[in-house]
Design a protein around this motif. Sequence first.
Motif, PDB file in Angstrom:
ATOM      1  N   UNK A  18     -15.239  33.673  -6.032  1.00  0.00           N
ATOM      2  CA  UNK A  18     -14.372  32.651  -6.617  1.00  0.00           C
ATOM      3  C   UNK A  18     -15.224  31.409  -6.840  1.00  0.00           C
ATOM      4  N   UNK A  19     -15.444  31.080  -8.113  1.00  0.00           N
ATOM      5  CA  UNK A  19     -16.356  29.989  -8.445  1.00  0.00           C
ATOM      6  C   UNK A  19     -15.659  28.638  -8.531  1.00  0.00           C
ATOM      7  N   UNK A  20     -14.345  28.641  -8.801  1.00  0.00           N
ATOM      8  CA  UNK A  20     -13.677  27.362  -9.017  1.00  0.00           C
ATOM      9  C   UNK A  20     -12.167  27.560  -8.965  1.00  0.00           C
ATOM     10  N   UNK A  21     -11.470  26.514  -8.578  1.00  0.00           N
ATOM     11  CA  UNK A  21     -10.011  26.508  -8.624  1.00  0.00           C
ATOM     12  C   UNK A  21      -9.595  25.800  -9.912  1.00  0.00           C
ATOM     13  N   UNK A  22      -8.920  26.526 -10.807  1.00  0.00           N
ATOM     14  CA  UNK A  22      -8.576  25.973 -12.121  1.00  0.00           C
ATOM     15  C   UNK A  22      -7.250  25.231 -12.087  1.00  0.00           C
ATOM     16  N   UNK A  23      -6.268  25.822 -11.413  1.00  0.00           N
ATOM     17  CA  UNK A  23      -4.928  25.238 -11.417  1.00  0.00           C
ATOM     18  C   UNK A  23      -4.179  25.711 -10.183  1.00  0.00           C
ATOM     19  N   UNK A  24      -3.298  24.853  -9.690  1.00  0.00           N
ATOM     20  CA  UNK A  24      -2.437  25.258  -8.574  1.00  0.00           C
ATOM     21  C   UNK A  24      -1.195  24.370  -8.537  1.00  0.00           C
ATOM     22  N   UNK A  25      -0.055  25.010  -8.264  1.00  0.00           N
ATOM     23  CA  UNK A  25       1.179  24.300  -7.970  1.00  0.00           C
ATOM     24  C   UNK A  25       1.933  25.115  -6.937  1.00  0.00           C
ATOM     25  N   UNK A  26       3.223  24.937  -6.833  1.00  0.00           N
ATOM     26  CA  UNK A  26       3.974  25.640  -5.790  1.00  0.00           C
ATOM     27  C   UNK A  26       4.266  27.092  -6.147  1.00  0.00           C
ATOM     28  N   UNK A  27       4.008  27.482  -7.396  1.00  0.00           N
ATOM     29  CA  UNK A  27       4.310  28.851  -7.829  1.00  0.00           C
ATOM     30  C   UNK A  27       3.118  29.581  -8.444  1.00  0.00           C
TER      31      UNK A  27
END
Length: 243
Positions: free
Chosen positions: A154-163
């Motif tokens: 896993x090279x990077x976190x692109x997006x995250x929310x509660x779902x």
Amino acid sequence: MAKQHSLPLSFPVLLFFLHCTLIFAQTPAQAPAPSGPTNITKVLEKAGQFTTFIKILKATQLNNSNQGLTIFAPTDNAFANLKSGSLNSLNSQQQLQLIQFHILPTLFTLSQFQTASNPLHTQAGNSDDGQFPLNVTTSGNQVNITTGVINATVANSIYSDTQLAVYQVDQVLLPLAIFGSPTTATAPAPAPSKPEKSVRAAGSPSGSSDASVDNSGVIGLNCKPSEVITICFAVVAAVCLWM
């Protein structure tokens, strides 16, 4: 005569606005309409470098889960590193399973990968049967993924929310059921060597000396000790009579 006092003309207008203000204050504010699920395609388009993944993703119906979604998104470079013709050789069902293999029907934050139970369940199918195993290991903040065919990070976190959580991975996650090497066939056991043939010596009576043929084709006599002595005496007697 009592003196009458007249109210200014603006006073009734002031009472009207005051009344309207009280009515509006008592009216509850309307709650904003609930927003729909996050548009994954727009998230990837905004991040860039996911053209190939988006193209295949658009043909896939994602099954939204009450527990959220986790998506591992390979970059265009990751797809370019695949063996030539790898994607074109897949039928429509296999392409669908390939994309679904990159999707977990559960929301995982980066910290939750540290306590995740392997193998993780993907939308491609049940991982318990060994066809779609997806295992994660962590080293500090780094998350590593193994599929039985390739190792990815896993090279990077692109997006995250509660779902929804979308992570960039440096390799296309190739499932074992589609890209696994076929099981090597067990080599057949060598054929047993042929036993040496035994042939009866010409003119020998039953139960007397035998002649054996070895692998080189040389014929040798197999005699019992008593038979050897008898033959020797016969040879000596013949020589004496001859002389």
